[in-house]
Design a protein around this motif. Structure first.
Motif, PDB file in Angstrom:
ATOM      1  N   ALA A  19       0.823  -1.235   0.000  1.00 19.91           N
ATOM      2  CA  ALA A  19       0.000   0.000   0.000  1.00 19.91           C
ATOM      3  C   ALA A  19       0.844   1.268   0.000  1.00 19.91           C
ATOM      4  O   ALA A  19       0.394   2.319   0.460  1.00 19.91           O
ATOM      5  CB  ALA A  19      -0.963  -0.001   1.193  1.00 19.91           C
ATOM      6  N   SER A  22      -0.877   4.455  -1.910  1.00 25.19           N
ATOM      7  CA  SER A  22      -2.093   5.060  -1.341  1.00 25.19           C
ATOM      8  C   SER A  22      -1.811   5.675   0.034  1.00 25.19           C
ATOM      9  O   SER A  22      -2.395   6.693   0.389  1.00 25.19           O
ATOM     10  CB  SER A  22      -3.218   4.034  -1.251  1.00 25.19           C
ATOM     11  OG  SER A  22      -2.892   3.024  -0.344  1.00 25.19           O
ATOM     12  N   ARG A  23      -0.913   5.049   0.772  1.00 21.18           N
ATOM     13  CA  ARG A  23      -0.583   5.593   2.103  1.00 21.18           C
ATOM     14  C   ARG A  23      -0.062   7.027   1.956  1.00 21.18           C
ATOM     15  O   ARG A  23      -0.386   7.906   2.746  1.00 21.18           O
ATOM     16  CB  ARG A  23       0.490   4.703   2.746  1.00 21.18           C
ATOM     17  CG  ARG A  23       0.686   4.911   4.222  1.00 21.18           C
ATOM     18  CD  ARG A  23       1.673   3.903   4.786  1.00 21.18           C
ATOM     19  NE  ARG A  23       2.981   3.962   4.166  1.00 21.18           N
ATOM     20  CZ  ARG A  23       3.909   4.877   4.423  1.00 21.18           C
ATOM     21  NH1 ARG A  23       3.661   5.824   5.300  1.00 21.18           N
ATOM     22  NH2 ARG A  23       5.071   4.858   3.803  1.00 21.18           N
ATOM     23  N   SER A  26      -2.910   9.467  -0.582  1.00 21.28           N
ATOM     24  CA  SER A  26      -4.244   9.807  -0.078  1.00 21.28           C
ATOM     25  C   SER A  26      -4.183  11.034   0.836  1.00 21.28           C
ATOM     26  O   SER A  26      -5.201  11.684   1.073  1.00 21.28           O
ATOM     27  CB  SER A  26      -4.847   8.612   0.672  1.00 21.28           C
ATOM     28  OG  SER A  26      -3.980   8.216   1.709  1.00 21.28           O
ATOM     29  N   ASP A 219       8.946  10.675   4.853  1.00 25.49           N
ATOM     30  CA  ASP A 219       8.129   9.504   4.532  1.00 25.49           C
ATOM     31  C   ASP A 219       7.672   9.581   3.066  1.00 25.49           C
ATOM     32  O   ASP A 219       7.709   8.596   2.334  1.00 25.49           O
ATOM     33  CB  ASP A 219       6.917   9.505   5.472  1.00 25.49           C
ATOM     34  CG  ASP A 219       6.238   8.157   5.516  1.00 25.49           C
ATOM     35  OD1 ASP A 219       6.929   7.150   5.308  1.00 25.49           O
ATOM     36  OD2 ASP A 219       5.012   8.122   5.748  1.00 25.49           O
ATOM     37  N   SER A 223       9.643   7.290  -0.351  1.00 20.46           N
ATOM     38  CA  SER A 223       8.855   6.166  -0.877  1.00 20.46           C
ATOM     39  C   SER A 223       9.149   5.923  -2.358  1.00 20.46           C
ATOM     40  O   SER A 223       8.574   5.020  -2.955  1.00 20.46           O
ATOM     41  CB  SER A 223       7.361   6.436  -0.674  1.00 20.46           C
ATOM     42  OG  SER A 223       6.955   7.484  -1.531  1.00 20.46           O
TER      43      SER A 223
END
Ligand SMILES: C[S@@+](CC[C@H](N)C(=O)[O-])C[C@H]1O[C@@H](n2cnc3c(N)ncnc32)[C@H](O)[C@@H]1O
Length: 274
Positions: A19, A22-23, A26, A219, A223
């Motif tokens: 995920a 989307s983490r 979103s 973060d 990614s």
């Protein structure tokens, strides 16, 4: 990278970062308060049967179902598809280059942050044209580039530090460029999609705001796929450099600005005989 090497890379990355997209995505918003997923959902309002190509963990499938669409997702990551199934989404494991669907099976197709990563993109476009009904809509969210101009925000800083890191590591720690360059411009997309039977692409750029604390912006930037092949030592040195330099970007409220431009591209398959 060969097609199979790239697909093996995606499977491995998403197996160890479930995920991941989307983490991160979103949580961003444009000036109107919409995430890039919501912007994509709103592009195809009214369509019945919708294919989400490279659906990942199904975050967008949930939004589409809530908006009343009959949505089906396809991806090659079994890890993320397992998460999508937990949302009760209808998903199929497969490759965008060879869609396991009948001709004209969908009224619309969407793809969020994936079309610009795929190999054999002309084949993907031909498959999309085949599975959409005549006049069916295709809408894509594509990654924009921040460029190298220093806008005093975290993604530009991270890009600079990443380039410095990559220039110093052995070649095997550098990810070969993913996808087809033509997906980065409207003219390039017109070339790919036009040849497959789509009409001219409507294209707009939106800036999505991911500003936040130092940990939050790290973060986000960390990614990216490029960090995956880096050694632990190189990753850790990059993190240290980011944590040293990024605090100087903070606004008076303590948040560090991070802007991610996306392109929203939409077109329709051309009716036969037009
Ligand atoms: C950045 S993620 C985006 C996932 C999801 N659309 C989202 O935004 O949450 C890219 C996705 O593309 C998928 N992918 C890449 N190449 C693919 C291909 N040829 N066929 C199907 N899926 C593919 C990856 O497995 C991954 O889930």
């Amino acid at each position: 990278m060969t097609r199979s090497a790239q697909e093996t890379f995606f499977r491995a990355f998403h197996a160890s970062h479930p995920a991941a997209t989307s983490r991160i995505f979103s949580g961003g918003q444009n000036t109107g308060g919409r995430s890039s997923y919501e912007l994509l959902r709103d592009e195809i309002a009214g369509a019945g049967r919708v294919l989400d190509l490279a659906c990942g963990d199904g975050f967008l499938l949930d939004l589409l179902a809530a908006a009343g669409h009959q949505a089906v997702g396809l991806d090659l990551s079994s890890t993320d598809l397992a998460l999508a199934k937990q949302r009760s989404a209808t998903v199929v494991e497969g490759r965008a280059q060879q869609l396991p669907f009948a001709d004209h099976a969908f009224d619309a197709g969407v793809s969020h942050m994936a079309f610009m990563l795929m190999t054999d993109i002309d084949q993907v476009a031909a498959e999309l044209a085949r599975v959409l009904r005549p006049g069916g809509q295709l809408s894509l969210v594509l990654s924009g580039t921040s460029g190298t101009a220093d806008r005093g925000e975290a993604r530009t800083l991270f890009g600079k530090l990443l380039r410095e890191t990559l220039s110093e590591v052995p070649a095997e720690q550098r990810l070969s460029p993913l996808g087809d360059k033509r997906t980065r411009t409207r003219a390039g997309l017109d070339e790919i999609l036009g040849a497959a039977g789509f009409g001219p692409v409507q294209w707009r750029t939106e800036e999505i705001d991911f500003s936040g604390s130092l940990d939050q912006v790290w973060d986000f930037v960390s990614s990216v796929y490029n960090l995956f092949p880096l050694s632990a030592a190189a990753s850790s040195a990059l993190k240290t450099a980011f944590y040293t330099e990024a605090p100087a970007l903070a606004r008076p409220d303590g948040r560090i600005p991070l802007v991610f431009p996306i392109h929203l591209a939409s077109t329709r398959t051309v009716h036969k005989g037009q």
